[in-house]
Design a protein around this motif. Structure first.
Motif, PDB file in Angstrom:
ATOM      1  N   GLN A 138      18.460  17.772  64.638  1.00 52.85           N
ATOM      2  CA  GLN A 138      18.700  17.687  66.075  1.00 52.85           C
ATOM      3  C   GLN A 138      18.079  18.899  66.785  1.00 52.85           C
ATOM      4  O   GLN A 138      17.450  18.765  67.838  1.00 52.85           O
ATOM      5  N   GLN A 186      22.399  15.284  74.905  1.00 58.28           N
ATOM      6  CA  GLN A 186      22.302  15.241  73.446  1.00 58.28           C
ATOM      7  C   GLN A 186      23.511  15.850  72.755  1.00 58.28           C
ATOM      8  O   GLN A 186      23.810  15.520  71.620  1.00 58.28           O
TER       9      GLN A 186
ATOM     10  N   GLN B 174      12.568  10.206  71.999  1.00 57.98           N
ATOM     11  CA  GLN B 174      13.503  11.017  72.785  1.00 57.98           C
ATOM     12  C   GLN B 174      12.856  11.486  74.085  1.00 57.98           C
ATOM     13  O   GLN B 174      13.511  11.542  75.134  1.00 57.98           O
TER      14      GLN B 174
END
Lengths: 187, 187
Positions: A138, A186, B174
């Motif tokens: 991430q 996110q 993303q």
DNA sequence: TTGCAAGGCTAAGGGCATTAGCTTTTGAGC
DNA sequence: GCTCAAAAGCTAATGCCCTTAGCCTTGCAA
């Protein structure tokens, strides 16, 4: 004795950097560097292996400068504040030295030193994002997105790719806000 | 007679494009183009004014190809669907011709033809955003942000600037989502 | 003081872009 | 079919640049 400062690899890079800042990459020639340092062209080979290596050293220098400035921009800040400071510091550096930035290739594949310097710069970004509690892939994705935005803007602006410079500050502010909103989404 | 196809500016650009695709910009030399087209180097000057002009023509060609592909990617779509299609088409083109993209300078300032070709490409982006009901400077900013993202990613990817290519598709998805969310917020 | 290594220099080779000037081809008009 | 001028090719030559080779000088360490 030795009135004239003797040459060193660092001083050669200094001269090369000046040349690039003044006249752009295409003006970076060993002949020009030699003239600027007051030496005959072949003498440069005592300090630098080739023009290619000089370009690599130039890239390393720029990456180190950027890393240093971004580090001090970010220190003492956290979260959105830190990210915004980093992004603005990035743009500020590129505005100060547009030709220098445009000169530096994104492609450090053939230069180990430059690759290492690039990794250090990315570590600053990664560390800045750590205050968001991001981990592993991430964090990698978030760093990449950040890089895409700051480099994309810097690349276009530094080479005069935007038509009129009108409202560019606003555009950049919008990009910063977009990225911060994105991070919020996110986490 | 004339078994060998006579040369023309377009054929010279073809050869140059092949050369760049195969070996990168630094390999783009009039000598190499001459060899590839089976002609002596000075003969190229009958079709092209200089190496600099050839580079410019190359840029125009690439911009035109991109414009064409993006146009057909976007036709028949609207809103988020169209924007996502445009962004994916951009990346697809660059993945097919990474060296070609890396070769094209963002700096069309000295080449009027190239500037015009760039404007046409941007008009496709602008038109795509029009379905969001954007006008004037808001649309300009949105186009710039889009350009920053697609070019930033393409620039880094095409020159191998991302370390491992692992998960790059995810990163790009993303970015697309980030931009779409951003558009939603602006409208 | 001696000697060696570092750093500078000149000479020379090879690649490239570009210009000049010549020759060949081609095609339009007769 | 013929003429001839423009288009497109070629060779020769210039100048800039990177790079290598080999030499000379300087400065420092033993």
């Amino acid at each position: 004795m030795n009135v004239r400062q003797r040459l060193s690899p660092a001083r050669v890079v200094d001269a090369a950097l000046e040349l690039v800042d003044e006249q752009g990459v295409e003006a970076l020639t060993l002949a020009a560097v030699a003239a600027k340092t007051g030496v005959a062209t072949p003498s440069l080979y005592k300090h630098v292996a080739s023009l290619g290596e000089l370009r690599g050293l130039l890239g390393v220098r720029v990456l180190e400068e950027m890393t240093e400035r971004f580090t001090s921009a970010v220190i003492g800040r956290a979260g959105d504040d830190a990210v915004a400071a980093l992004m603005h510091a990035y743009r500020a550096y590129v505005r100060e030295h547009p030709k220098r930035y445009a000169a530096m290739p994104m492609d450090p594949l053939h230069d180990e030193l430059q690759r290492a310097a690039g990794v250090k710069l990315m570590e600053v970004m990664l560390a800045t994002l750590r205050s968001y509690g991001m981990e592993g892939s991430q964090a990698v994705h978030a760093t990449r997105r950040l890089r895409v935005i700051v480099h994309g803007f810097a690349s276009i602006e530094s080479s005069g790719g935007f038509g009129l410079p009108e409202g560019l500050d606003d555009t950049y502010d919008q990009l910063v806000r977009m990225y911060l909103d994105d991070l919020r989404g996110q986490s």
